[in-house]
Enzyme design. Structure first.
Site, PDB file in Angstrom:
ATOM      1  N   CYS A 180       0.821  -1.216   0.000  1.00 30.58           N
ATOM      2  CA  CYS A 180       0.000   0.000   0.000  1.00 30.58           C
ATOM      3  C   CYS A 180       0.852   1.262   0.000  1.00 30.58           C
ATOM      4  O   CYS A 180       0.797   2.063   0.938  1.00 30.58           O
ATOM      5  CB  CYS A 180      -0.907  -0.013   1.218  1.00 30.58           C
ATOM      6  SG  CYS A 180      -1.835  -1.528   1.289  1.00 30.58           S
ATOM      7  N   GLU A 181       1.678   1.419  -0.975  1.00 34.28           N
ATOM      8  CA  GLU A 181       2.515   2.616  -1.135  1.00 34.28           C
ATOM      9  C   GLU A 181       2.654   2.855  -2.635  1.00 34.28           C
ATOM     10  O   GLU A 181       2.909   1.890  -3.371  1.00 34.28           O
ATOM     11  CB  GLU A 181       3.941   2.390  -0.601  1.00 34.28           C
ATOM     12  CG  GLU A 181       4.074   1.895   0.795  1.00 34.28           C
ATOM     13  CD  GLU A 181       4.236   3.003   1.823  1.00 34.28           C
ATOM     14  OE1 GLU A 181       4.482   4.160   1.428  1.00 34.28           O
ATOM     15  OE2 GLU A 181       4.087   2.701   3.014  1.00 34.28           O
TER      16      GLU A 181
END
Ligand code: PLP
Length: 421
Positions: A345-346
């Site tokens: 999640c980046e």
């Protein structure tokens, strides 16, 4: 250069079809070629042969026990930077007299363990550290050997995160301070000052920065000799660059031919601490394509390996070549521009950006090349992801040299305090 080659359109590691491993082991996993690893080590031994160097493989690049064992069996020493690395170095069977220990932040406990094992020497990074080593050696009633890590203030022309020999970096000791330390050597009753060390950076592709640094150190040795200081070892560190993309690093032989005359002139015992050069191109990361996702602006290839497995692209914008395990058949000819991204999640989670690759299909396997160094050793469990398995090929056999993490590994050390139960 390495033993990852296509045979009849399928990527092989030595004599093993990599897709066979992927189907048996599941993805993502790191894959190392034993032959390539040993070949790179031997290339250095032979290139620097005239000064018979002690090569201390820098285990921060990759500290898997099987790789360490392979190198130790071939004669290599080890360069360590922590108590944990000392522990693994000894587990791999390394003779403590072939271990050198750098790091700006060695704790007293770590120093104690290394003094007790009588390692070859500490590469000392500050005056304060010398005091601690001296105290520990005195407590244990032994003499500890030290090499001063000199910061020669040269520009290695590499990424600024891996530049270590400029005076703005935290590493090493400037010449003036080193001179003062050597003059005051008599006050360290339990230290033997028997070496000088430098490590100017990583992924250095030219010999010029080494030449500049070694010349400065030779001048320094002349100055301290007049003061009656005898130096036995010169450790020129690691840093030799490898091919990731289009860079053209000098070969071991080319490096050696430029540096050897200087090294020979010192008459000192020579140590090298290469990491990346030995293991970088001996390893790849194998990953599976989960999804293809087309947005108005991008073609994303979403794979099952992320920045937690290989952080170099996110951290340094590093380039890693990406190859399909099966070369494109006629029907998917032509290049497409892709962003190859992981599941983390980046938005910084990518393995390649704007990369032209043969048309990719969901479910196929990709090889992220040149991932042997600073790949697994920098991996993490971010997003509660399991650290990948590691596999080694020798000839036509493959061996699992580290099991993939399990969910149990993720929770094993956490503790819920009583009041929350
Ligand atoms: N020696 C020291 C002191 C280091 O800090 C490093 C890497 O950071 C190395 C050796 C190995 O460098 P490389 O992998 O570029 O050869």
């Amino acid at each position: 250069m390495h033993d990852f080659k296509y045979k009849k359109n399928r990527l092989y590691c030595e004599s093993v079809d990599i897709e066979d491993i992927a189907r048996k082991v599941s993805t993502p996993f790191y894959l190392y070629s034993y032959n390539t690893l040993l070949d790179h080590y031997k290339k250095l031994v032979s290139a620097f042969g005239p000064v018979k160097p002690l090569i201390c493989y820098s285990m921060k690049a990759n500290s898997n026990l099987a790789l360490l064992r392979a190198l130790v069996k071939a004669g290599s020493g080890l360069d360590i930077v922590s108590g944990g690395e000392l522990y693994k170095a000894l587990q791999a069977g390394c003779d403590p007299k072939k271990i050198v220990y750098a790091s700006v932040g060695k704790t007293e406990a770590e120093i104690r363990q290394a003094v007790a094992k009588q390692i070859l020497f500490f590469n000392v990074e500050s005056f304060s550290e010398l005091r601690v080593i001296n105290k520990v050696a005195s407590d244990l009633g032994v003499i500890a050997s030290v090499a001063l890590r000199i910061n020669p203030d040269v520009e290695p022309k590499t990424h600024h995160y891996i530049t270590t020999g400029k005076l703005t970096n935290k590493f090493g000791i400037d010449f003036k301070t080193a001179y003062n330390i050597l003059q005051a050597r008599g006050s360290f009753s339990h230290l033997k000052f028997n070496g000088l060390h430098m490590h100017i950076g990583s992924q250095i592709i030219q010999s010029t920065p080494y030449i500049q640094a070694i010349k400065k150190i030779i001048e320094f040795i002349k100055r301290v000799k007049i003061e009656g200081v005898t130096i036995e070892y010169l450790n020129i560190g690691g840093g030799l660059g490898i091919i990731y993309n289009e860079e053209k690093p000098q070969t071991a032989k080319e490096f050696a031919s430029k540096i050897l005359p200087l090294l020979k002139s010192t008459g000192l015992k020579i140590i090298l601490e290469p990491g990346r050069f030995i293991v970088g191109n001996a390893g790849i990361l194998v990953t599976k394509v989960l999804y293809l996702k087309k947005t108005p602006l991008k073609n994303f290839v979403i794979v099952d390996a992320g920045m937690n497995d290989l952080i170099r692209p996110s951290l340094y914008c590093a380039y890693h070549e990406i190859l399909p395990l099966k070369q494109a058949s006629g029907k998917r000819e032509g290049l497409v521009k892709y962003d190859v991204v992981g599941p983390i999640c980046e938005s910084g989670d990518f393995l390649a950006k704007e990369r032209k690759l043969p048309r990719i299909e969901e479910g196929e396997f990709l090889a992220v090349m040149s991932a042997g160094a600073y790949g697994f050793s920098m991996a993490s469990n971010y997003n509660c992801r399991l650290k990948p398995a590691e596999v080694m090929v020798k000839g036509n056999q493959f061996y699992i040299i580290r099991k993939r993490d399990s969910y149990l590994d993720l929770a094993r050390k956490d503790k819920i305090p009583e009041f929350l139960k």
